[in-house]
Design an enzyme around this catalytic site. Structure first.
Site, PDB file in Angstrom:
ATOM      1  N   HIS A   1      -7.797  -5.282  -0.112  1.00 49.47           N
ATOM      2  CA  HIS A   1      -6.601  -4.578   0.356  1.00 49.47           C
ATOM      3  C   HIS A   1      -5.979  -5.242   1.586  1.00 49.47           C
ATOM      4  O   HIS A   1      -4.814  -5.597   1.596  1.00 49.47           O
ATOM      5  CB  HIS A   1      -6.984  -3.137   0.681  1.00 49.47           C
TER       6      HIS A   1
ATOM      7  N   SER B   1       0.823  -1.213   0.000  1.00 47.34           N
ATOM      8  CA  SER B   1       0.000   0.000   0.000  1.00 47.34           C
ATOM      9  C   SER B   1       0.858   1.265   0.000  1.00 47.34           C
ATOM     10  O   SER B   1       1.619   1.486  -0.940  1.00 47.34           O
ATOM     11  CB  SER B   1      -0.937  -0.071   1.211  1.00 47.34           C
TER      12      SER B   1
END
Ligand SMILES: *[C@@H]1O[C@H](CO)[C@@H](O)[C@H](O)[C@H]1NC(C)=O
Ligand SMILES: *[C@@H]1O[C@H](CO)[C@@H](O)[C@H](O)[C@H]1NC(C)=O
Length: 415
Positions: free
Chosen positions: A389, A184
Site C-alpha cells: 500500500h 487509497s
C-alpha cells in the site's frame, strides 16, 4: 479478557491519557510553531518549502466547499526536469487517509509522484481533504470548539471536497476536464462523488486509482484493524470527553514518532518495523531518508467519525455509508441499514493500479470493486509481488513500477 480486548483497552486508556494528561502538559509548555497562519500545527517542513528546496515551482490555493470548509490546495506549475510546454488538461493528485498533499513529496525528487508527474510536464494540483492540517478551517465553525466541524467521513470527501477542488481547478485553468489520480481513500471518495453527483462524471477524462480503498472486508493489516475497531468501540466514550478529532499533526502520536524517527538508526530499525507492521513487508523499498521525512507529515489528522467508518468497513462486505445504528439510520437514510454506494453508476473511464502485497486495500477487495465498475479500462497488478500500500507514496521504486502505467494513461487522455 482476550488479548485483543486487553490491547484495545490499553490503546483506549492511552488515548484518554494523551488527551487529558499529556495534552494539558503539552498545552502548558507549547511553544508557538514557526508561523501562525490559523493552522493549529504546521508541518515542520511544508509542501512549498519541500518543492522549492528541490527546484520545483509551486503555488498555494484556497478552495471553499459548499458546506463552508476551507481547503488548501497546492499546484506545481512546472517540473524541474520538464523541458516542453505544459500539457493539458490539468491533473489532480489526491492523497489517502491520514495523509496530506505532502505525502507525494516525502520520498524526494527521484521517487515522489508529485515530482515525477510534474517532470512529465503536467499541470499538477494537489488538494487537501477536510480535517487534515492544511484544511482544518471553516467559514463558521471552529475545529477546536465546534464538534459539528468533525461530523464527516468518506461521503463528505466525495460529495463536497473533491467536487469543490475539481471546480476550482477547471475554473482557474479554463479547462473542461481534468485527469484524476487518487491514492487509497482518494480513490474511494472519487467513486463516492461519481455515484452521488453524476454531473461530475463529464469533468474527468480518466481516473487512475492507486491501491483504491472502497470495501475493506479483507483488510489484512491487523494493527489497522485493531486501531480503528478500538476507536469504533470507544466512539461514544471518546465523544463524551470531547474527542472528535483523530491523530492530528502535532498530536502526541505524531510528535513522538517524528521525534523518534528523526534519528537515522531508529528510522532504519524501529520506524521501518512500525511501517512493516501496518502494511505488507517489502524489504529495501523505502529509503531511511524517506522514513525520517514522512513522520513530519503523518498522521495528518482526520475526524474520529472517519476512523470509526473504517472500523465499520472492515466488518461489512460492501462499500457503504456511515452506520449510525438502526434508529438513527432510519432518520438519516430512511432505512435500517446504511445504503451502499452504487459503483455501477460510475461511468468515468477508470484504471486501477495495485499491488498484491497491499494489506489495506487487499486484492480481494479491489477485485470486488473492479467487478462493479462499468467502464474499467484496465486493472493493472504491479509486477513486483511485494508491492504494498505505502509503496505508492514512500517507495524509492515508483518510477520503475507504477509511473510508466500512470504516464501511459495520462498521455492517452491529454493533448
Ligand atoms: C510553508 O512554509 C513557508 C515558510 O516557512 C511559509 O511561508 C508558508 O506560509 C507555509 N505554508 C503553509 C501552507 O503552511
Ligand atoms: C445501481 O445502479 C445500477 C445502474 O443504474 C442499477 O441498475 C442498480 O439497480 C442500482 N443498484 C441499487 C442497489 O440501487
Amino acid at each position: 479478557m482476550s488479548p485483543v480486548t486487553n490491547t484495545s483497552l490499553i490503546l483506549y486508556l492511552s488515548l484518554v491519557l494523551f488527551k487529558n494528561v499529556l495534552g494539558d502538559i503539552e498545552a502548558g509548555v507549547r511553544k508557538p510553531l514557526k508561523f501562525n497562519l490559523n493552522y493549529p500545527s504546521e508541518p515542520l517542513i511544508n509542501f512549498t518549502e519541500l518543492a522549492t528546496r528541490h527546484g520545483y515551482v509551486s503555488e498555494q490555493h484556497t478552495v471553499i466547499t459548499e458546506d463552508g470548509y476551507i481547503l488548501t490546495m497546492f499546484r506545481i506549475t512546472k517540473g524541474r526536469n520538464c523541458r516542453r510546454p505544459i500539457k493539458r488538461p490539468p491533473v489532480l493528485l489526491m492523497h489517502g487517509l491520514l495523509m496530506s498533499s505532502d505525502c507525494f513529496l516525502d520520498s524526494g525528487p527521484n521517487a515522489g509522484l508529485a515530482y515525477l508527474i510534474s517532470d512529465l510536464c503536467y499541470d499538477l494540483w494537489l488538494p487537501n481533504i477536510r480535517g487534515n492540517y492544511y484544511s482544518r478551517r471553516h467559514i463558521k465553525l471552529d475545529p477546536d470548539v465546534d464538534q459539528d466541524f468533525w461530523d464527516f467521513s468518506n461521503l463528505e470527501f466525495g460529495y463536497y471536497d473533491i467536487p469543490a477542488s475539481i471546480d476550482y481547478i477547471l475554473h482557474h485553468t479554463k479547462s473542461k476536464k481534468l485527469n484524476y489520480i487518487g491514492f487509497s481513500q482518494g480513490g474511494g471518495s472519487f467513486l463516492v462523488m461519481n455515484s452521488k453527483r453524476p454531473e461530475y462524471m463529464e469533468k474527468t477524462g480518466v481516473a487512475i486509482l492507486l491501491e483504491p480503498g472502497t470495501r475493506h472486508t479483507y483488510t489484512r493489516s491487523r494493527l489497522f484493524r485493531l486501531l480503528c475497531e478500538t476507536y469504533l468501540l470507544y466512539y461514544p466514550l471518546l465523544t463524551d470527553i470531547g474527542e472528535y478529532e483523530a491523530l492530528p499533526l502535532g498530536g502526541i502520536v505524531q510528535k513522538l514518532t517524528a521525534f523518534l524517527c528523526k534519528d537515522s538508526i531508529a528510522a532504519s530499525s524501529g520506524c521501518r518495523l512500525a511501517l512493516g507492521l501496518i502494511d505488507g513487508p517489502h524489504p529495501g523499498s523505502v529509503e531511511t531518508e524517506t522514513i525520517k521525512m514522512l513522520f513530519n507529515h503523518f498522521p495528518a489528522g482526520t475526524s474520529l467519525k472517519n476512523i470509526v467508518w473504517y472500523g465499520q468497513a472492515v466488518n461489512v462486505d460492501t462499500f457503504q455509508n456511515f452506520d449510525y445504528g438502526a434508529s438513527k439510520n432510519l432518520q438519516v437514510y430512511g432505512s435500517v441499514q446504511p445504503p451502499a454506494f452504487n459503483l455501477s453508476l460510475v461511468e468515468v473511464p477508470i484504471v486501477i493500479i495495485h499491488g498484491r502485497n497491499d494489506f489495506f486495500a487487499s486484492p480481494a477487495d479491489v477485485e470486488w470493486m473492479a467487478s462493479k465498475l462499468p467502464n474499467l479500462l484496465e486493472q493493472f497488478y504491479v509486477e513486483e509481488p511485494l508491492w504494498n500500500h505505502f509503496d505508492v507514496t514512500y517507495s524509492r521504486l515508483t518510477s520503475k513500477y507504477i509511473l510508466p502505467k500512470i504516464s501511459e494513461y495520462l498521455k492517452k487522455y491529454s493533448n
